[in-house]
Scaffold this motif. Structure first.
Motif, PDB file in Angstrom:
ATOM      1  N   PHE A   1       0.826  -1.208   0.000  1.00  0.00           N
ATOM      2  CA  PHE A   1       0.000   0.000   0.000  1.00  0.00           C
ATOM      3  C   PHE A   1       0.861   1.260   0.000  1.00  0.00           C
ATOM      4  CE2 PHE A   1      -2.659   3.353   1.778  1.00  0.00           C
ATOM      5  CZ  PHE A   1      -3.785   3.225   0.981  1.00  0.00           C
ATOM      6  N   LEU A   2       1.919   1.259   0.779  1.00  0.00           N
ATOM      7  CA  LEU A   2       2.780   2.441   0.825  1.00  0.00           C
ATOM      8  C   LEU A   2       3.496   2.668  -0.507  1.00  0.00           C
ATOM      9  CD1 LEU A   2       4.276   2.073   4.413  1.00  0.00           C
ATOM     10  CD2 LEU A   2       2.522   3.681   3.642  1.00  0.00           C
ATOM     11  N   GLU A   3       3.665   1.600  -1.272  1.00  0.00           N
ATOM     12  CA  GLU A   3       4.313   1.732  -2.576  1.00  0.00           C
ATOM     13  C   GLU A   3       3.502   2.617  -3.515  1.00  0.00           C
ATOM     14  OE1 GLU A   3       6.166  -1.126  -6.133  1.00  0.00           O
ATOM     15  OE2 GLU A   3       4.982  -1.980  -4.497  1.00  0.00           O
ATOM     16  N   ILE A   4       2.179   2.659  -3.332  1.00  0.00           N
ATOM     17  CA  ILE A   4       1.330   3.487  -4.191  1.00  0.00           C
ATOM     18  C   ILE A   4       0.890   4.762  -3.472  1.00  0.00           C
ATOM     19  CG2 ILE A   4       0.494   1.497  -5.502  1.00  0.00           C
ATOM     20  CD1 ILE A   4      -2.136   1.708  -3.868  1.00  0.00           C
ATOM     21  N   THR A   5       1.616   5.122  -2.431  1.00  0.00           N
ATOM     22  CA  THR A   5       1.247   6.276  -1.614  1.00  0.00           C
ATOM     23  C   THR A   5       2.327   7.350  -1.687  1.00  0.00           C
ATOM     24  OG1 THR A   5       0.008   4.867  -0.084  1.00  0.00           O
ATOM     25  CG2 THR A   5       0.646   7.049   0.715  1.00  0.00           C
ATOM     26  N   TYR A   6       1.918   8.563  -2.012  1.00  0.00           N
ATOM     27  CA  TYR A   6       2.841   9.699  -2.052  1.00  0.00           C
ATOM     28  C   TYR A   6       2.781  10.438  -0.714  1.00  0.00           C
ATOM     29  CZ  TYR A   6       4.955  14.138  -3.432  1.00  0.00           C
ATOM     30  OH  TYR A   6       5.759  15.247  -3.495  1.00  0.00           O
ATOM     31  N   PRO A   7       3.912  10.829  -0.156  1.00  0.00           N
ATOM     32  CA  PRO A   7       3.912  11.535   1.136  1.00  0.00           C
ATOM     33  C   PRO A   7       3.501  13.001   0.981  1.00  0.00           C
ATOM     34  CG  PRO A   7       6.149  11.354   0.326  1.00  0.00           C
ATOM     35  CD  PRO A   7       5.287  10.585  -0.650  1.00  0.00           C
ATOM     36  N   SER A   8       2.228  13.210   0.780  1.00  0.00           N
ATOM     37  CA  SER A   8       1.716  14.569   0.612  1.00  0.00           C
ATOM     38  C   SER A   8       1.866  15.356   1.910  1.00  0.00           C
ATOM     39  CB  SER A   8       0.241  14.525   0.210  1.00  0.00           C
ATOM     40  OG  SER A   8      -0.533  13.972   1.267  1.00  0.00           O
ATOM     41  N   THR A   9       1.709  16.650   1.809  1.00  0.00           N
ATOM     42  CA  THR A   9       1.788  17.500   3.001  1.00  0.00           C
ATOM     43  C   THR A   9       0.745  17.090   4.028  1.00  0.00           C
ATOM     44  OG1 THR A   9       2.637  19.365   1.705  1.00  0.00           O
ATOM     45  CG2 THR A   9       1.646  19.873   3.845  1.00  0.00           C
ATOM     46  N   ASP A  10      -0.478  16.799   3.564  1.00  0.00           N
ATOM     47  CA  ASP A  10      -1.542  16.393   4.483  1.00  0.00           C
ATOM     48  C   ASP A  10      -1.193  15.091   5.193  1.00  0.00           C
ATOM     49  OD1 ASP A  10      -3.116  18.582   3.939  1.00  0.00           O
ATOM     50  OD2 ASP A  10      -4.328  17.567   2.419  1.00  0.00           O
ATOM     51  N   LEU A  11      -0.656  14.136   4.457  1.00  0.00           N
ATOM     52  CA  LEU A  11      -0.312  12.849   5.066  1.00  0.00           C
ATOM     53  C   LEU A  11       0.823  13.009   6.074  1.00  0.00           C
ATOM     54  CD1 LEU A  11      -0.523   9.848   5.427  1.00  0.00           C
ATOM     55  CD2 LEU A  11       0.770   9.522   3.302  1.00  0.00           C
ATOM     56  N   LEU A  12       1.830  13.782   5.735  1.00  0.00           N
ATOM     57  CA  LEU A  12       2.949  13.982   6.658  1.00  0.00           C
ATOM     58  C   LEU A  12       2.484  14.690   7.933  1.00  0.00           C
ATOM     59  CD1 LEU A  12       5.788  15.002   4.171  1.00  0.00           C
ATOM     60  CD2 LEU A  12       5.429  12.778   5.266  1.00  0.00           C
ATOM     61  N   LYS A  13       1.575  15.652   7.786  1.00  0.00           N
ATOM     62  CA  LYS A  13       1.030  16.328   8.965  1.00  0.00           C
ATOM     63  C   LYS A  13       0.227  15.350   9.824  1.00  0.00           C
ATOM     64  CE  LYS A  13       0.713  21.067   7.182  1.00  0.00           C
ATOM     65  NZ  LYS A  13      -0.221  22.167   6.806  1.00  0.00           N
ATOM     66  N   ALA A  14      -0.512  14.454   9.167  1.00  0.00           N
ATOM     67  CA  ALA A  14      -1.305  13.474   9.905  1.00  0.00           C
ATOM     68  C   ALA A  14      -0.405  12.489  10.645  1.00  0.00           C
ATOM     69  CB  ALA A  14      -2.233  12.730   8.947  1.00  0.00           C
ATOM     70  N   ILE A  15       0.680  12.059  10.004  1.00  0.00           N
ATOM     71  CA  ILE A  15       1.626  11.154  10.669  1.00  0.00           C
ATOM     72  C   ILE A  15       2.222  11.833  11.899  1.00  0.00           C
ATOM     73  CG2 ILE A  15       3.847   9.978  10.425  1.00  0.00           C
ATOM     74  CD1 ILE A  15       3.143   9.512   7.481  1.00  0.00           C
ATOM     75  N   GLU A  16       2.548  13.104  11.756  1.00  0.00           N
ATOM     76  CA  GLU A  16       3.081  13.854  12.894  1.00  0.00           C
ATOM     77  C   GLU A  16       2.038  13.969  14.003  1.00  0.00           C
ATOM     78  OE1 GLU A  16       5.284  18.154  13.797  1.00  0.00           O
ATOM     79  OE2 GLU A  16       4.355  17.767  11.848  1.00  0.00           O
ATOM     80  N   ALA A  17       0.768  14.132  13.613  1.00  0.00           N
ATOM     81  CA  ALA A  17      -0.306  14.326  14.592  1.00  0.00           C
ATOM     82  C   ALA A  17      -0.583  13.081  15.419  1.00  0.00           C
ATOM     83  CB  ALA A  17      -1.583  14.769  13.881  1.00  0.00           C
ATOM     84  N   ILE A  18      -0.218  11.894  14.926  1.00  0.00           N
ATOM     85  CA  ILE A  18      -0.445  10.663  15.688  1.00  0.00           C
ATOM     86  C   ILE A  18       0.864  10.105  16.238  1.00  0.00           C
ATOM     87  CG2 ILE A  18      -2.515  10.071  14.376  1.00  0.00           C
ATOM     88  CD1 ILE A  18      -0.807   7.997  12.861  1.00  0.00           C
ATOM     89  N   GLY A  19       1.887  10.937  16.279  1.00  0.00           N
ATOM     90  CA  GLY A  19       3.193  10.504  16.747  1.00  0.00           C
ATOM     91  C   GLY A  19       3.247  10.261  18.243  1.00  0.00           C
ATOM     92  N   PRO A  20       4.397   9.800  18.740  1.00  0.00           N
ATOM     93  CA  PRO A  20       4.548   9.424  20.153  1.00  0.00           C
ATOM     94  C   PRO A  20       4.264  10.545  21.137  1.00  0.00           C
ATOM     95  CG  PRO A  20       6.388   8.613  18.842  1.00  0.00           C
ATOM     96  CD  PRO A  20       5.608   9.524  17.953  1.00  0.00           C
ATOM     97  N   GLU A  21       4.519  11.775  20.763  1.00  0.00           N
ATOM     98  CA  GLU A  21       4.329  12.886  21.689  1.00  0.00           C
ATOM     99  C   GLU A  21       2.945  13.512  21.572  1.00  0.00           C
ATOM    100  OE1 GLU A  21       6.574  13.447  23.953  1.00  0.00           O
ATOM    101  OE2 GLU A  21       7.801  11.870  23.049  1.00  0.00           O
ATOM    102  N   GLN A  22       2.086  12.916  20.759  1.00  0.00           N
ATOM    103  CA  GLN A  22       0.752  13.466  20.537  1.00  0.00           C
ATOM    104  C   GLN A  22      -0.292  12.555  21.177  1.00  0.00           C
ATOM    105  OE1 GLN A  22       0.550  16.416  19.152  1.00  0.00           O
ATOM    106  NE2 GLN A  22       2.724  16.467  18.615  1.00  0.00           N
ATOM    107  N   ALA A  23      -1.376  13.142  21.648  1.00  0.00           N
ATOM    108  CA  ALA A  23      -2.453  12.359  22.256  1.00  0.00           C
ATOM    109  C   ALA A  23      -3.760  13.116  22.103  1.00  0.00           C
ATOM    110  CB  ALA A  23      -2.161  12.087  23.729  1.00  0.00           C
ATOM    111  N   ARG A  24      -4.270  13.104  20.886  1.00  0.00           N
ATOM    112  CA  ARG A  24      -5.529  13.801  20.642  1.00  0.00           C
ATOM    113  C   ARG A  24      -6.221  13.180  19.437  1.00  0.00           C
ATOM    114  NH1 ARG A  24      -1.592  17.518  18.703  1.00  0.00           N
ATOM    115  NH2 ARG A  24      -1.738  17.899  16.452  1.00  0.00           N
ATOM    116  N   PRO A  25      -7.544  13.300  19.372  1.00  0.00           N
ATOM    117  CA  PRO A  25      -8.249  12.806  18.189  1.00  0.00           C
ATOM    118  C   PRO A  25      -7.852  13.602  16.949  1.00  0.00           C
ATOM    119  CG  PRO A  25      -9.761  13.126  20.020  1.00  0.00           C
ATOM    120  CD  PRO A  25      -8.469  13.770  20.414  1.00  0.00           C
TER     121      PRO A  25
END
Length: 231
Positions: A44-68
């Motif tokens: 799945f990641l092979e067909i996925t481009y790291p768009s700005t929105d996706l990178l922000k979302a990955i950051e938002a669910i990172g280890p130091e984050q705890a919010r919906p």
């Protein structure tokens, strides 16, 4: 594109190469086990481009984050693909690191490779428009390894049984296994709930979401909310 060289090494996805074009809408799961979250993370990641929105979302669910996290937008803007990617980010940090590293080098952006990733989560993903679950707690109890036990404790309370599972039981559940809850088409599902004196299902759903939010250090809700043009 010049000659046989492709910009950024991108290539057309397999489903677009056949003589007959198949449906390309993203499903998190389906009965054929070919849904986006049922594929290996690498595929799945092979067909996925790291768009700005996706990178922000990955950051938002990172280890130091705890919010919906709520993903909003109109149909066809890639929301389901984004949250399917987040499913794989949470379930396979090794493949995600390789994917981030490859794109970091390809785009010459070192900050992509250094994004912190969370691990050790049970990830429950569901497309709610499939109408497989009447209540959100049914989904959690069915998919969580400790869910049947907690359901039994709740339903065994007799006259003291509450309309929705109490926070104490949810905390007990999540202490056994921290959980990420990914809900596609959440707004569509919520808007369609019955809310009457005899069947206050929407009120129950709202209260249950509040309970989940109170324990957001253990659980994340990535819900897809569609924005409709009502003009």
């Amino acid at each position: 594109m010049k000659g046989n060289k492709t910009m950024l090494g991108l290539s057309l996805r397999e489903e677009f190469r056949s003589r007959r074009l198949k449906g390309t809408a993203i499903e998190l799961t389906n009965d054929n086990d070919t849904g986006a979250t049922q594929l290996p993370a690498a595929d799945f990641l092979e067909i996925t481009y790291p768009s700005t929105d996706l990178l922000k979302a990955i950051e938002a669910i990172g280890p130091e984050q705890a919010r919906p996290v709520v993903v909003m937008g109109e149909r066809g803007q890639g929301k389901s693909h984004l949250i399917a990617a987040l499913h794989h980010v949470l379930t396979d940090s090794s493949q995600t690191k390789s994917w981030l590293r490859a794109w970091s080098q390809r785009l010459t952006r070192s900050n992509i490779e250094t994004l912190p990733l969370r691990s050790g989560m049970l990830v429950i993903s569901e497309s709610l428009h499939r109408q497989r679950y009447k209540f959100l707690w049914d989904l959690i109890f069915e998919r969580h390894p400790h869910g049947a036990f907690i359901r039994g404790k709740w339903e065994g309370q007799g006259e003291k049984k509450t309309d929705i599972p109490p926070d104490t039981l949810l905390l007990e559940l999540l202490r056994h296994q921290p959980t990420a809850l990914i809900l596609d088409e959440f707004q569509t599902w919520y808007d369609g709930l019955v809310n009457s004196p005899q069947q206050p299902y929407k009120n129950w759903a709202f209260n249950f979401i509040q309970v989940l939010y109170d324990w957001h250090t253990k659980i994340w809700i990535l819900s897809l909310q569609e924005v409709w043009d009502k003009g």
